[in-house]
Write a protein that holds these residues in place. Structure first.
Motif: not given
Length: 254
Positions: A82-84, A115-116, A242-243, A249-250
């Motif tokens: 999930w790391a964009y 999440t990092p 998420v971070a 929200r964007v």
């Protein structure tokens, strides 16, 4: 290694995140060589992580009936799947010849993972991308995929390649190009909420959008809006980022 992949994933993901943070500290301090063993261990963990991702049935091709399975980290958003900006994934060994793209959405449950990295699981309700689905011969399949305590949805597109940009893979900033069924490269497409249609009823009634009942192990395709559990769901129509244990929200993600 333990026999429980979920526990092993949790342990190794935490270890990799700690090592990565320390490696970046050493880099900033000008002590790059001290970080080399850390990066070697991170690579070792990443190799294991990529291989352990469970293959999830996300769709069935409306043309051939062939099931499509995709390796997805269904344990939670803290895994590097999930790391964009630096995802760790593997592609399916094969896709149906008519497969075009797969994106997704997610209803987040509190608290979200710390999440990092940036995780971008999409809007809070499922949607379709009209520029793709409106093309002649293109159809989509909507399915539900639990991710830890969150509820995810995949939207997979099938049909002849349209003359428009497709859509980035769920949770990433690019997508693989298959022509047909054979991977030919990668591309990227910017997709914001203005490119999405959250009103699914018309697409369902037209036959352009089909769906799979949540929990249906046979992954049978269903048609029409009657009985569809994905209609008019409550949730934020903006894209979640998420971070570090928080969510913003964007309208679009870059």
């Amino acid at each position: 290694m333990t026999e429980d992949p979920a526990l092993e994933r949790t342990r190794l993901t935490a270890e990799a995140n700690r090592l990565r943070a320390r490696a970046f500290e050493l880099r900033r301090a000008g002590r790059e060589e001290e970080a080399f063993p850390l990066w070697d261990r991170i690579d070792e963990i990443s190799h294991w992580y990529r291989g352990m991702l469970p293959a999830v049935t996300v769709a069935r091709c409306p043309e051939t009936g062939e099931a499509l399975s995709w390796p997805i980290d269904t344990y939670g958003l803290d895994g590097n799947f999930w790391a964009y900006d630096a995802t760790i994934r593997r592609l399916p060994s094969s896709v149906p010849p008519a497969w075009l793209a797969m994106t997704g959405a997610m209803r987040l449950a509190d608290p979200v993972e710390d999440t990092p990295f940036r995780a971008v699981p999409g809007p809070g309700v499922p949607f379709v991308v009209p520029r793709i689905l409106a093309a002649p011969g293109v159809r989509a399949v909507l399915g539900e995929v639990p991710v830890g305590r969150h509820t995810g949805w995949t939207i997979s597109y099938f049909g002849p390649r349209p003359g428009v940009p497709l859509v980035n893979l769920w949770g990433t900033n690019d997508y693989p190009v298959y022509v047909p069924g054979k991977r030919r490269g990668w591309a990227t497409a910017e997709t914001g909420v203005t490119d999405c249609d959250f009103d699914l009823a018309g697409w369902l009634e037209s036959g352009k959008l089909r769906w799979i009942e949540p929990g249906d192990e046979s992954a049978s395709l269903r048609e029409g809006a009657d009985g569809c559990p994905f209609l008019d769901l409550p949730g934020d129509r903006r894209i979640a980022v998420v971070a570090n244990g928080s969510v913003r929200r964007v309208a679009a993600i870059g």
